[in-house]
Design a protein around this motif. Structure first.
Motif, PDB file in Angstrom:
ATOM      1  N   ASN A 239      33.821  43.344  39.628  1.00  0.00           N
ATOM      2  CA  ASN A 239      32.909  42.395  39.014  1.00  0.00           C
ATOM      3  C   ASN A 239      33.672  41.643  37.919  1.00  0.00           C
ATOM      4  OD1 ASN A 239      32.905  44.099  36.662  1.00  0.00           O
ATOM      5  ND2 ASN A 239      31.294  45.331  37.613  1.00  0.00           N
ATOM      6  N   GLU A 240      33.013  40.713  37.291  1.00  0.00           N
ATOM      7  CA  GLU A 240      33.675  39.879  36.285  1.00  0.00           C
ATOM      8  C   GLU A 240      34.214  40.716  35.127  1.00  0.00           C
ATOM      9  OE1 GLU A 240      35.421  36.550  34.922  1.00  0.00           O
ATOM     10  OE2 GLU A 240      34.396  36.772  36.844  1.00  0.00           O
ATOM     11  N   SER A 241      33.471  41.709  34.708  1.00  0.00           N
ATOM     12  CA  SER A 241      33.910  42.546  33.596  1.00  0.00           C
ATOM     13  C   SER A 241      35.169  43.333  33.936  1.00  0.00           C
ATOM     14  CB  SER A 241      32.784  43.499  33.192  1.00  0.00           C
ATOM     15  OG  SER A 241      33.213  44.317  32.128  1.00  0.00           O
ATOM     16  N   SER A 242      35.192  43.955  35.116  1.00  0.00           N
ATOM     17  CA  SER A 242      36.377  44.744  35.493  1.00  0.00           C
ATOM     18  C   SER A 242      37.586  43.856  35.734  1.00  0.00           C
ATOM     19  CB  SER A 242      36.085  45.613  36.716  1.00  0.00           C
ATOM     20  OG  SER A 242      35.814  44.831  37.848  1.00  0.00           O
TER      21      SER A 242
ATOM     22  N   THR B 182      38.144  41.026  34.115  1.00  0.00           N
ATOM     23  CA  THR B 182      38.559  40.539  32.799  1.00  0.00           C
ATOM     24  C   THR B 182      39.211  41.651  31.988  1.00  0.00           C
ATOM     25  OG1 THR B 182      36.787  38.900  32.780  1.00  0.00           O
ATOM     26  CG2 THR B 182      37.738  39.498  30.649  1.00  0.00           C
ATOM     27  N   HIS B 183      38.593  42.824  31.975  1.00  0.00           N
ATOM     28  CA  HIS B 183      39.052  43.925  31.130  1.00  0.00           C
ATOM     29  C   HIS B 183      39.807  44.996  31.891  1.00  0.00           C
ATOM     30  CE1 HIS B 183      36.957  42.196  27.802  1.00  0.00           C
ATOM     31  NE2 HIS B 183      35.866  42.108  28.536  1.00  0.00           N
TER      32      HIS B 183
ATOM     33  N   GLY C 124      37.720  47.130  25.933  1.00  0.00           N
ATOM     34  CA  GLY C 124      38.385  45.835  25.990  1.00  0.00           C
ATOM     35  C   GLY C 124      39.887  45.983  26.185  1.00  0.00           C
TER      36      GLY C 124
END
Length: 100
Positions: free
Chosen positions: A57-60, A62-63, A85
């Motif tokens: 997903n976008e979070s994984s 990105t981070h 983060g």
């Protein structure tokens, strides 16, 4: 003719800005996206996250913390999802997960 030349120069400048990751270094997902043109790393990052068994997903993306595999053309392996983060380690240095 001037407009065509300007468009060609702008396209070349964009290509020149794109690069592969440096083999042997760890990268935050958002840094990989910054060094690539468009979403060039997205497919590799998604595949690497699936191999890690992490959510895609976008979070994984990105981070996520990714390793630039030596000998490849900018191929990456997912190492971890940084729960607090991911931090930029600086030019030619490893990025890393922020500690709690």
């Amino acid at each position: 003719m001037v407009k065509i030349t300007a468009v060609v120069l702008a396209a070349l400048a964009t290509l020149a800005a794109a690069r592969n990751c440096t083999p042997g270094l760890d990268y935050c997902g958002y840094i990989l996206r910054d060094i690539a043109t468009g979403n060039n790393y997205d497919a590799q990052m998604k595949s690497a996250l699936r191999k890690l068994g992490a959510p895609v997903n976008e979070s994984s993306m990105t981070h996520g913390l990714f390793y630039c595999i030596p000998g490849g053309d900018g191929d990456v392996q997912a190492l971890a999802i940084c729960a607090n983060g991911c931090l930029n380690g600086g030019k030619e240095r490893n990025d890393f997960c922020k500690l709690p």
